[in-house]
Design a protein around this motif. Structure first.
Motif, PDB file in Angstrom:
ATOM      1  N   TRP A 109      30.414  47.374 -29.406  1.00 55.94           N
ATOM      2  CA  TRP A 109      29.250  46.486 -29.303  1.00 55.94           C
ATOM      3  C   TRP A 109      28.901  45.818 -30.631  1.00 55.94           C
ATOM      4  N   THR A 111      20.223  50.601 -40.404  1.00 55.90           N
ATOM      5  CA  THR A 111      21.467  51.165 -39.870  1.00 55.90           C
ATOM      6  C   THR A 111      22.381  51.701 -40.953  1.00 55.90           C
ATOM      7  N   ARG A 170      24.469  53.458 -32.418  1.00 55.67           N
ATOM      8  CA  ARG A 170      24.333  52.965 -31.052  1.00 55.67           C
ATOM      9  C   ARG A 170      23.488  51.686 -31.052  1.00 55.67           C
ATOM     10  N   ALA A 171      23.674  50.856 -30.020  1.00 58.18           N
ATOM     11  CA  ALA A 171      22.895  49.628 -29.912  1.00 58.18           C
ATOM     12  C   ALA A 171      21.407  49.928 -29.849  1.00 58.18           C
ATOM     13  N   GLU A 172      21.030  51.013 -29.163  1.00 55.14           N
ATOM     14  CA  GLU A 172      19.616  51.361 -29.086  1.00 55.14           C
ATOM     15  C   GLU A 172      19.061  51.792 -30.442  1.00 55.14           C
ATOM     16  N   ASP A 173      19.919  52.336 -31.321  1.00 49.77           N
ATOM     17  CA  ASP A 173      19.473  52.669 -32.680  1.00 49.77           C
ATOM     18  C   ASP A 173      19.057  51.403 -33.417  1.00 49.77           C
ATOM     19  N   ALA A 192      18.031  48.550 -32.130  1.00 54.78           N
ATOM     20  CA  ALA A 192      16.784  48.032 -31.564  1.00 54.78           C
ATOM     21  C   ALA A 192      15.573  48.813 -32.071  1.00 54.78           C
ATOM     22  N   GLU A 193      15.692  50.134 -32.123  1.00 52.90           N
ATOM     23  CA  GLU A 193      14.583  50.960 -32.597  1.00 52.90           C
ATOM     24  C   GLU A 193      14.285  50.690 -34.071  1.00 52.90           C
ATOM     25  N   GLU A 195      20.170  40.892 -37.780  1.00 53.71           N
ATOM     26  CA  GLU A 195      18.944  41.323 -37.094  1.00 53.71           C
ATOM     27  C   GLU A 195      18.004  42.086 -38.021  1.00 53.71           C
TER      28      GLU A 195
END
Length: 440
Positions: free
Chosen positions: A137, A317, A333-336, A338-339, A371
């Motif tokens: 991802w 990250t 992870r992608a959710e990491d 975002a958080e 991001e």
């Protein structure tokens, strides 16, 4: 230790990391060797270097094992690594003899897997995400970030990171610190970008030197030093390091302030702040106040608008530090992401309230992802139009000589282009009367 004994110890180290999957690999390695103090220095270095090479190649080794229909175990991972180092299958099998504290002989299944691994087509390239050792991802994000430089940047991420030091100006100039290290047999060269930095030639025990113990130098990547440099903390100012951690950048800020003024080191983790005490004392820092930002604290509200400089070295990250933390790549992870983006925005908003009119907010990460960097700054400015970007060229001219290391409005460092970890920094000025003493 014999070569087989080193291999067996390496397998045990892999087992230790698998037993603590949530722990950073460097913490596991340090604990592992502390428990095995009988291992000599040269053996320890050889075992550790192979282990870190395996972590950097983790995705590629696993891909090869899967292609060879081999089980993925600490022993088979070691087999794949030894083949990657250029050993023949017979030579590898010979190291697994069980003799002289070496690994037990290969089972019939492991032997078959070894020869299937060796027979894989040499020209067969793994998918790009595997080749770069990153989650699938994340590939499009890095491709968009680096463009034609992607291959070069990912190759730099695969290389071992150098050891950089920062001369502690409270106790020594850079040349004095360099001379002190040279007197102990530690050769260094001045860093190209940081006016305080020294790069160590080869792997040397820096923390065992008198120069380190006496506080003349601190271990700090050159990119991290530049973030502190751009903060432009000066004697007599009121400065806050909002995400201080163990105070690496706090120490650099204290030095630029000459121990004069008020410097507040904040963090949400009491353990990190406690760990900073020894470092502050060794460096001779006397103007730092440590403050825990526990849930429900009222201090930041009372301190609103009271600081000339606010450094937000935000949790991120860590994609810019993969040379040092190769195990972090495949755990992300992608959710990491975002958080973390949401957390960064919240911390930025909190930090902005502490800046006095005419003061500056420095937002920094050790990430290379848009991001967390440029997009985060853009979103912040939409929420807080009273903050304007101070272009890098202008911010750099206030603190250093010569041209800045990057084009564009922000500091954006990468391993391949700059030889540092990946760092980002944006300098933002709050509109209002200019500060006395010449604010950046």
């Amino acid at each position: 230790m014999t070569p087989p004994a080193r291999i067996q110890t390496g397998i045990e180290l892999i087992e230790a990391t698998e037993a603590s999957p949530a722990a950073p690999a460097d913490a596991v390695v340090n604990a592992f060797f502390r428990a095995k103090r009988f291992i000599g220095g040269s053996d320890r270095r050889a075992i550790a270097e192979r282990f870190w090479a395996m972590l950097r190649s983790e995705a590629r080794l696993r891909w090869a094992l899967e292609r060879a229909h081999a089980p993925i175990t600490p022993r088979t991972r070691m087999l794949a690594q030894l083949l990657a180092e250029g050993l023949s299958p017979d030579a590898v099998a010979g190291l697994f003899s069980g003799a002289r504290r070496g690994p037990e002989p290969l089972t019939s299944g492991e032997r078959a897997a070894l020869f299937r691994l060796a027979a894989l087509p040499a020209g067969e390239a793994p998918p790009d995400a595997v080749r770069f050792g990153i989650p699938e991802w994340l590939l499009p994000r890095l491709a968009a970030r680096f463009g034609a430089e992607l291959e070069r940047e990912m190759a730099a991420m695969d290389a071992p990171a150098p050891t950089d030091l920062r001369a502690n100006l409270l106790k020594a100039t850079r040349e004095e610190a360099r001379a002190a290290l040279a007197a102990e047999g530690i050769a260094t060269v001045p860093t190209r970008l940081s006016p305080w930095g020294l790069r160590v030639e080869g792997r040397r025990p820096i923390t065992a030197t008198a120069a380190f113990r006496e506080g003349l130098v601190e271990i700090q990547d050159e990119g991290s030093q530049l973030v502190a440099l751009l903060t432009d903390a000066r004697p007599g100012m009121r400065v806050i390091d909002l995400c201080a951690g163990a105070a690496g950048k706090t120490l650099a800020l204290a030095a630029t302030m000459g121990n004069r003024g008020r410097l507040v080191a904040c963090d949400v983790n009491p353990g990190r702040l406690d760990a900073a005490v020894k470092r502050l004392r060794r460096a001779g820092v006397g103007n730092v106040e440590r403050r825990l930002l526990a849930p429900g604290e009222k201090w930041t509200k009372r301190a609103a608008g009271g600081f000339d400089r606010v450094l937000v070295d935000a949790p991120c990250t860590g994609t810019g530090t993969w040379r040092r933390n190769p195990d972090a790549r495949l755990r992300l992870r992608a959710e990491d992401l975002a958080e973390l983006v949401a957390k960064q925005a919240s911390i930025l908003d909190r930090g902005s309230r502490l800046v006095k009119p005419g003061g500056t907010l420095v937002y920094a990460t050790c990430s290379v992802l848009v991001e967390e960097n440029e997009a985060q700054v853009d979103a912040f400015r939409r929420r807080h139009p009273s903050f304007e970007i101070v272009p890098l060229a202008q911010a750099w001219a206030a603190v250093a000589q010569g041209a800045p290391p990057c084009e564009g409005p922000f500091l954006s460092l990468t391993p391949a282009r700059h030889g540092t970890d990946g760092f980002f920094a944006a300098v933002l000025r709050r509109s209002g009367p200019a500060l006395e003493g010449g604010a950046a």
